[in-house]
Design a protein around this motif. Structure first.
Motif, short mmCIF file in Angstrom:
data_model
loop_
_atom_site.label_atom_id
_atom_site.label_comp_id
_atom_site.label_asym_id
_atom_site.label_seq_id
_atom_site.Cartn_x
_atom_site.Cartn_y
_atom_site.Cartn_z
N MET A 167 -3.49 29.76 31.62
CA MET A 167 -3.76 30.94 30.79
C MET A 167 -2.96 32.15 31.26
N LEU A 168 -2.73 32.24 32.57
CA LEU A 168 -2.00 33.39 33.10
C LEU A 168 -0.49 33.21 32.98
N ASN A 169 0.00 32.01 33.22
CA ASN A 169 1.43 31.75 33.09
C ASN A 169 1.62 30.33 32.56
N SER A 170 1.91 30.24 31.28
CA SER A 170 1.99 28.91 30.66
C SER A 170 3.31 28.21 30.96
N PHE B 6 0.48 21.67 35.39
CA PHE B 6 1.24 22.07 36.59
C PHE B 6 2.09 23.30 36.25
N ASN B 7 1.42 24.37 35.91
CA ASN B 7 2.09 25.62 35.54
C ASN B 7 2.46 26.39 36.82
N ALA C 4 -0.02 35.86 47.63
CA ALA C 4 1.42 36.15 47.57
C ALA C 4 2.08 35.26 46.52
N GLY C 5 1.68 34.00 46.50
CA GLY C 5 2.23 33.06 45.50
C GLY C 5 1.82 33.47 44.09
N ASN D 113 4.52 34.50 41.20
CA ASN D 113 4.63 33.69 39.99
C ASN D 113 3.99 34.33 38.76
N LEU D 114 3.71 35.64 38.89
CA LEU D 114 3.19 36.34 37.71
C LEU D 114 4.30 36.49 36.68
#
Lengths: 463, 389
Positions: free
Chosen positions: A156-159, A173-174, A233-234, A238-239
């Protein structure tokens, strides 16, 4: 808009999701970390034949089951319930993409339940080896269920590349999957230790036992702190760019990030100088305060995690205005009201004069008398904007955020909200629709506050 | 808005397609509902009956009541989780009508969560009052028991509202009109104008009593090893009238539902081949269970008999679930064609799920077996006699 819109006065319906989700996360993370605690510590207590510790663990297991199996499980269902009501399109997309992920999670839930009940109800009625096995199976199943649900929440945050490629595994596995698994695993360990300290400080009879608990639980908690930092941090790395920009731009998120940072540092410091270095500090006051800090950190963290998704519910797939990102150009051409079955039916019933056969002729909206244009504007507001803005008073209420706005400004913001705040979804309607929406906002917008001076007062005292 | 055609309110076809063929999804929907119905029936009608027997039952009836109430926390936990499956697959297959229907009754629908938490904690508190072999509830726990029974019935009623509204599209416009603000739904309605609501609710509530009766026999045969012979005889004797009462209600309310208020499309589907096979089986199968209970009356129930009767009841609930699905599909047929949805098989996640599903059942069976065998061995050791196991 594919579905009817659920109007929740003052709060807006998506905030109900946020409320239930935060409450659930506070318990579900304990359900994972607490399982690991019971596994490791029951094994230790059996190996050292520490009867007093085993008695305490038995009491803790009762508390654990009562909180996680009842409240944790039902609030988990509650999130699902609420997203179906408040974000039905996003739920539809998620369920069609991840139904087998949820089904797998359900299998592990059932294993968790069986193992938890066997662990508690067969206490002292099976060999220590089997007893520890029950705890181990529980801990493993609970952690796997965390991994499975993180695949979906991370999506949902990063497709990632899912919008182009589709498929279950591409979505699961986004880019947010691994960081969030790390952070949530760490959060589970840390939060579980806080619950343990809270419970032990109140329920453990001897100070010697409290010291053992304090010392032994500090190590997984510290590991949790390290995992939270690494995972956090990850998460940040990855945002999507839009989320990083929201963190920098939105004043509320600036404040929440500052609070999150400060409270997290305080939690780590309390952990290090408290249970790790001075296990004797484990008093009821410390236990309560430590848990309170943990609850604040998790609550703020979850709020930030949810908020940075805007203007999406599912990144690049579902907008917060409950339409698909891919539908925006079509809606701009055909009309927002025309494109939703419920809005089309509503307009046809209320304003038959704007219908051209079974379709809405958007141009005719401007032929309506002013009161009806304002009414049409309110319908647009309700279905396009009410997911973030309350109608009169309450959360980011539209009369409050538009105080003193000039008509031109209202028109510009309504036409292209994303150009003013990138975390607002683009207006997905025709120019005629943006016109009637602007007219409704103008009708509820309070005037510019009186009594403000931007220069020296005149001799007459005028402004 | 009364002029609105309900068909126009069915949600837009999704872009994602089904992750598996409709028959596969429907299979899990029906199978999931069957598995959920077993524990759900026990809290739905079981808590009420247990409280009635607490108030008016004899010693052995109270003993069963206490046994059921003690088991209730575990029954609820598994029942709630088993309920996820049919809801999950309903949302996959029927999302175009499920979401609008539940949004129209959003607040009552959401209240299920709060009511369930209250009922669940109440059930724990009641069970706690019966620890150590106590059979009589006392003090405030009696009140709590009645409250839990009422909460579960209320939850069942809201569920019946949601699922009947899912197929009752013709009432959507009127409900929407009554409860809208600028076209947005306030979600305070119930599906109270639907003539099928009450008979459906009462029919299923009656069927739940037959499951509760079977629980008496199953519990006596399979779980009540430590109880006396007298108890295990009386459980079977008590089960028969409970089952017959449930069966009578099922017949009366079922007839009211099918021959009185059921939409013609559903009735035709149920009374024509091949639906009639399931309809007749659904009607007759509980009778077979009644016959089995009749033959067992007054005898101490053996393990095998308890399990056999329970298996028969699972079959009864399965047949009921199939008939419900036939009626639901027929009623929705004018509005929704689930076979028209594109299918994009998710083979590897589906196979992984099926493997985990089977493996999960295996792990649970292994854990339970280990617990039972070891606890019996330890019990035997502490009694100084060789274990059975």
């Amino acid at each position: 808009m594919h579905y009817p819109w659920w109007y929740v006065p003052h709060l807006t319906s998506p905030m109900l999701i946020a409320f239930i989700a935060v409450v659930h996360v506070l318990v579900s993370h304990y359900a994972v970390g607490g399982g690991l605690f019971l596994f490791v510590e029951t094994r230790h207590a059996h190996r050292t034949s520490n009867r007093e510790y085993l008695d305490y663990l038995h009491r803790h297991a009762r508390f654990f089951v009562l909180l996680t199996v009842v409240f944790g499980a039902i609030t988990g269902v509650g999130i699902w319930w609420t997203i179906g009501l408040a974000s039905p399109l996003a739920t539809e997309v998620l369920i069609h993409t991840f139904v087998f992920g949820w089904a797998m999670e359900y299998v592990f839930f059932v294993i968790e339940l069986a193992a938890a009940f066997l662990f508690l109800y067969f206490w002292g009625r099976v060999t220590p080896r089997t007893h520890v096995l029950f705890a181990g199976v529980y801990a493993f199943a609970a952690w796997v269920s965390l991994v499975l649900i993180t695949g979906i929440t991370g999506f949902m945050l990063n497709s990632g590349n899912w919008p182009e490629r589709g498929g279950f595994w591409n979505g699961f596995f986004n880019p947010q999957f691994a960081p969030q698994v790390l952070a949530r695993t760490g959060g589970s360990l840390l939060l579980a230790s806080m619950y343990v300290y809270f419970h032990a400080s109140i329920c453990s009879p001897s100070s010697a036992l409290r010291e053992i608990i304090g010392r032994r639980s500090a190590r997984p908690a510290l590991l949790g702190a390290v995992l939270i930092v690494a995972g956090g941090a990850g998460w940040f790395a990855n945002l999507p760019e839009s989320s990083v920009a929201a963190l920098m731009k939105a004043p509320a998120l600036n404040i929440f990030m500052a609070i999150l940072f400060a409270v997290t540092v305080a939690v780590f410091a309390m952990l290090y100088f408290g249970p790790y270095r001075n296990p004797a500090w484990l008093t009821p006051g410390f236990g309560v305060l430590f848990l309170m800090f943990g609850i604040v950190a998790v609550t703020v963290g979850e709020f930030v995690r949810e908020a940075v998704r805007k203007p999406y519910i599912v990144h690049n797939v579902v907008m917060s205005s409950n339409i698909l990102a891919s539908e925006i150009p079509g809606h701009r051409a055909a009309g927002f009201l025309e494109s939703g079955p419920w809005t089309r039916a509503l307009i046809a019933a209320k304003f038959p004069q704007v219908m051209d056969g079974t379709r809405i002729d958007e141009r005719r909206l401007l032929d309506l008398p002013p009161p009806q244009r304002i009414e049409a504007g309110e319908i647009l507001f309700m279905h396009h904007c009410n997911d973030c803005h309350a109608t009169d008073t309450g959360l980011s209420a539209i009369p409050h955020v538009t105080i003193g706005w000039a008509p031109e400004m209202i028109h510009d913001v309504v036409t292209s909200p994303e150009l003013f705040h990138h975390y607002m979804p683009p207006f997905a309607g025709t120019p005629e629709e943006s016109q009637v929406l602007a007219e409704w906002i103008e009708s509820v917008r309070p005037p510019f506050p009186a009594g403000m001076r931007f220069g020296p007062a005149s001799a007459e005292g005028g402004e | 808005m009364e002029t609105v055609n309900p068909q126009d309110l069915v949600a837009t076809l999704g872009s994602g397609g089904y992750p598996a063929a409709p028959w596969f999804l429907m299979l899990f929907k029906v199978l999931g509902f069957t598995l959920h119905a077993v524990p759900m029936n026990l809290w739905y009608a079981g808590v009420l009956l247990a409280m009635l027997l607490q108030a008016f039952g004899g010693e052995q009836a109270r003993r069963w009541s206490a046994r059921l109430l003690r088991q209730m926390p575990v029954i609820i936990a598994f029942g709630v989780n088993l309920g996820i499956v049919p809801l999950l697959f309903t949302q996959v297959t029927h999302y175009r009508v499920f979401y609008p229907a539940t949004i129209l009754i959003a607040w009552p629908w959401l209240s299920i969560i709060a009511l369930l938490i209250l009922a669940y904690y109440g059930a724990y508190w009641v069970a706690h009052g019966l620890r150590g072999g106590e059979t009589q509830l006392r003090g405030a726990r009696v009140l709590a028991g009645w409250l839990v029974a009422a909460l579960f019935i209320a939850i069942g009623f809201v569920f019946a509202n949601g699922f009947s509204l899912m197929t009752n599209l013709q009432d959507w416009p009127a409900i929407w009109q009554r409860t809208q603000v600028a076209g947005a739904v306030t979600g305070v309605a119930m599906n109270s104008g639907d003539p099928t609501l009450l008979p459906r609710f009462l029919m299923f509530f009656s069927l739940a009593f037959t499951t509760v009766a079977v629980h008496m026999v199953f519990d006596a045969g399979a779980l009540a090893r430590r109880e006396s012979e007298v108890y295990r005889q009386s459980a079977a004797r008590l089960a028969l009238p409970v089952h017959v009462a449930g069966l009578a209600g099922f017949a009366v309310f079922g007839s009211w539902y099918i021959f009185g208020v059921m939409p013609e499309t559903s009735r035709s589907a149920l009374l024509a081949f091949p639906g009639v096979i399931f309809a007749v089986s659904t009607a007759l199968a509980p009778g077979a269970v009644a016959v089995a209970l009749f033959t067992l009356r007054g005898r101490p129930v053996s393990f095998g008999a308890g399990v056999a009767v329970a298996a028969m009841q699972v079959l009864v609930l399965g047949l009921n679930a199939i008939s419900r699905q036939i009626a639901q599909s027929a009623e929705l047929a004018p509005h929704l064609d689930i076979t028209a949805e594109p299918v994009r098989w998710q083979w590897s996640p589906m196979v992984l799920f099926l493997v985990l599903f089977v493996a999960g059942l295996g792990v649970i069976a292994w854990l339970v077996r280990r617990a039972v065998l070891e606890s019996r061995a330890m019990e035997s050791q502490s009694n100084g006699s060789p274990g059975r196991g």
